[in-house]
Design an enzyme around this catalytic site. Structure first.
Site, short mmCIF file in Angstrom:
data_model
loop_
_atom_site.label_atom_id
_atom_site.label_comp_id
_atom_site.label_asym_id
_atom_site.label_seq_id
_atom_site.Cartn_x
_atom_site.Cartn_y
_atom_site.Cartn_z
CB SER A 1 32.68 -16.82 12.93
OG SER A 1 32.09 -17.83 13.70
CB CYS B 1 26.68 -24.52 21.03
SG CYS B 1 25.51 -25.05 19.77
#
Length: 754
Positions: free
Chosen positions: A176, A308
């Site tokens: 993405s 993350c």
């Protein structure tokens, strides 16, 4: 044959734990309860002080709440704005519940990113919710909407990619962020950019998933490779004198594998598996990847380092180690002004190092001798008197309670000079016996008394696992397939046939692909020394025995790129003509030519049987559809998802394609709730495939990491099993075959489970 009463390991484990498994599905009783508690997690992050004390309860509350779905409008800009207008006018206004209305992400350019708080149960509550859901799923399949976590959209934005840049995404799958990079590269529509994007991943099967994802936004300026990013080999480019040199990148995205504790809202197993030692076990791998990225960056170029994870051991400690060894050749940039409206906290200049049992150490000297091989000096923060020169406060940490997102860390490094250890070899011409051809890269320090930069022992060439790719065979000047294609479609002399390639060495060539000049040069020079998984867009597909003078038809994937050179077989039609063509999906009774508008019918009668382009230019839209012109009729050669997308842009009636499956199931839910739950599970699985998380198993043996850091001549980097979302074992073969055989990619994409 039966199991003869023997119990599985899972059953025995469930007996001991009260039958509490972490989010597993029981068909009769539904999902087991997930206990979202981890005392060690809370103790660790309270000590790090990344969250003000008065915000702690809100911080933990949001981590235990479901993560809102988010998406952005991708694809071509003019069509993206049209989709945004349709979405706001037809779907958002129809939502009656205030909490169901999507929220625009103010920091994302042109209002193209949105966050949605609808659950699966909410979707069934009203017809408006169902229609919005169907719209998002349909446009996601067509590649015009990308299901992407909110914080995952940030790294490409701060990287500031321009059309002429050479961009490298080191850990790209599932893709993405790479899609964002490709969109930025193609900011000038209708023109093939000078730059390129190279997307790499260390896992072979994830590379095929990456290829599948990026087919939704076809680009001739894209290469997909399969290598360990920490020992990434150099890319060679040709020089004007016929030699070759090492390519340096203008922009690099380094979104490294991490423990993933910022993803607690969607990856529930992290609650159970998290411990304070995770960051220490991954620190070395993360450092090696970002260090290799710095080596491949050109002077003046920029690199994003992101994770993350909220853990400073994986974030600031990695950057501090790299900046200290770079000795001023790398600098952290201030990027907060590029994200107006985004809430964040500044990076830390001081943090606490803890062992697995939560014993805290403020300095390396406090670590017991038995623990120093795990809690190494590089994990610790800079000395107080040196902290200001590293500017770690320029890093950004996004916390879940600030704007209802996941947790994330992002920073931007600028290379202002050659790294100390690369100054001696910079821009040397590459020869056949040059060491630059080797996969061996320096990754660690040697004797501390030397000042020529950190070096490491040689590494063995890593064995490339996976499917053996077919060769990339570019056309020569005298390629026999080219003249009839050029004549039939009226292709100008500006189109260089040497930019076309096939993947078939013997027999009939099924498909012909198109690349940019830079991609062509890189592929030809590096094909024998790099693992290139995919490149090029399909421009022509073989179509023998269909009554045409040319044996190849135009592929929809390459239509826009071909238009720049095509002077024949282009038919301009009205919006009504385009709608009629696309609404008729019956292959036995295609629209007859006389039913088109007079001008369009005249153009169609003037061309011979064969592939053609149908173009519509109205109200600022530019719609191009590949069609087959027969003797008396015309039929569109587009996938169903693209057909629906173009019809939506034309304002046509889509009722024949739209099925309200939730309304149909309303009558079945009471009688068969188990089947209903099964469908929800399937939707969840497809959503997880699109997750942009790079999580390393938390039980990774730290000794592997230590071996990679030691100065031993035979030390080999272990293969690290990195999981992103769910395993793709069941779909790998299908994706691989689509890629290798270069047939039309299945239109079934990652459906969004909102």
């Amino acid at each position: 044959m039966g199991r003869m009463g023997r119990k599985s390991k899972r059953e025995k484990k469930n007996e001991k734990t009260g039958d509490l498994s972490w989010g597993t599905k029981n068909k009769r009783e539904g999902y087991d309860v997930v206990v979202k508690e981890n005392a060690a997690f809370e103790t660790y992050y309270k000590a790090q002080k990344i969250v003000p004390q008065d915000e702690w309860d809100s911080f933990m509350y949001h981590f235990k709440e479901p993560l809102p779905a988010s998406f952005r409008i991708s694809g071509h800009r003019n069509q993206g704005k049209a989709i945004l207008k349709i979405m706001e006018g037809e779907y958002f206004k129809a939502l009656t519940e205030e909490n169901a209305k999507p929220e625009c992400l103010s920091w994302y350019p042109e209002n193209l990113a949105w966050q949605l708080s609808l659950t699966r149960k909410d979707i069934r509550k009203s017809e408006a919710n169902v229609k919005l859901h169907n719209f998002l799923v349909s446009e996601t399949e067509a590649g015009n909407i990308s299901r992407q976590e909110t914080v995952s959209m940030i790294p490409p934005l701060v990287l500031d990619v321009q059309p002429h840049h050479k961009v490298f995404d080191m850990c790209a799958a599932p893709g993405s962020k790479t899609t964002q990079l490709v969109e930025m590269l193609h900011a000038e529509e209708g023109k093939i950019p000078e730059g390129l994007v190279i997307a790499n991943d260390s896992n072979n099967k994830r590379c095929y998933l990456l290829t599948h994802q990026l087919k939704r936004l076809p680009s001739p300026n894209l290469i997909i490779t399969n290598h360990d990013a920490s020992i990434m080999p150099n890319f060679h480019i040709p020089t004007t004198d016929g030699g070759k040199e090492i390519l340096k990148f203008d922009r690099i995205l380094c979104d490294v594998p991490c423990s993933g504790d910022g993803t607690l809202r969607k990856n529930f197993d992290v609650w159970m598996k998290w411990n304070a030692a995770n960051g220490a076990s991954l620190h070395g791998l993360q450092y090696r990847i970002v260090r290799r990225g710095a080596e491949m960056l050109t002077v003046g170029g920029k690199m994003v380092y992101s994770t993350c994870s909220l853990n400073p051991i994986e974030d600031e400690a990695v950057l501090h180690r790299l900046l200290a060894e770079a000795k001023g050749s790398l600098e952290l940039e201030e990027v907060s002004e590029k994200l107006p409206g985004l809430k964040f906290v500044r990076g830390l200049s001081s943090w606490i190092v803890m062992s697995r049992d939560l014993t805290a150490y403020s300095t390396p000297e406090e670590v017991p001798e038995s623990m120093k091989h795990i809690l190494r000096e590089s994990l610790f923060p800079p000395k107080v008197e040196d902290a200001d020169k590293f500017h770690l406060e320029r890093c950004l940490r996004i916390l879940p309670h600030h704007q209802n997102t996941g947790g994330f860390f992002v920073s931007v490094l600028k290379k202002v000079a050659l790294l100390p250890w690369e100054a001696q070899t910079e821009r040397k011409p590459v020869t056949e016996n040059s060491s630059a051809d080797s996969l061996v890269m320096p990754v660690g320090p040697v004797e501390s008394g030397k000042d020529n930069g950190p070096r490491s022992p040689a590494r063995k060439r890593q064995k490339i696992r996976g499917f053996k790719e077919d060769p990339y065979l570019f056309f020569d000047e005298d390629e026999e397939l080219w003249p009839p294609i050029k004549k039939f479609y009226g292709l100008s002399d500006e189109m260089d046939p040497k930019l076309l390639l096939t993947r078939c060495k013997e027999g009939k060539k099924k498909n012909i692909y198109f690349t940019s000049p830079t991609v062509r040069d890189l592929t030809r020079i590096n094909a024998d020394r790099l693992s290139i998984i995919n490149t090029g867009i399909k421009m022509f597909a073989r179509s023998d025995n269909k009554g045409a003078d040319c044996g190849f038809r135009i592929a929809q994937e390459g239509a826009l790129a071909l238009m720049e050179f095509m002077t024949k077989r282009r038919v301009v039609v009205t919006r009504e003509d385009m709608s009629m063509l696309l609404l008729n999906d019956d292959m036995d009774t295609p629209p007859e030519i006389h039913k088109f508008s007079p001008d369009a019918a005249k153009q169609l009668h003037e061309i011979e049987t064969g592939s053609t382009l149908m173009e519509c230019y109205e109200d600022g839209l530019h719609i191009v559809v590949v069609a087959w012109k027969g003797k008396t009729s015309v039929r569109a050669y587009v996938a169903k998802c693209d057909r629906i997308h173009y019809l939506r842009l034309c304002g046509a009636d889509l009722s024949k394609f739209e099925v309200n499956k939730f309304a149909v199931k309303d009558n079945q839910v009471a009688n068969d709730p188990e089947e209903n739950d099964h469908d929800d599970e399937a939707l969840m699985d497809t959503e997880n495939v699109a997750n942009e998380v790079k999580i390393v198993p938390n039980n990774m043996d730290v000794t592997h990491e230590i071996a990679a850091e030691k100065s031993v001549s035979e030390a080999v980097i272990p293969e690290v099993a990195i999981e992103k979302g769910v395993a793709e074992d069941n779909v790998k073969q299908e994706i691989m075959e689509e890629t290798v055989l270069s047939e039309s990619v299945d239109v079934q994409k990652d459906m969004t489970a909102l």
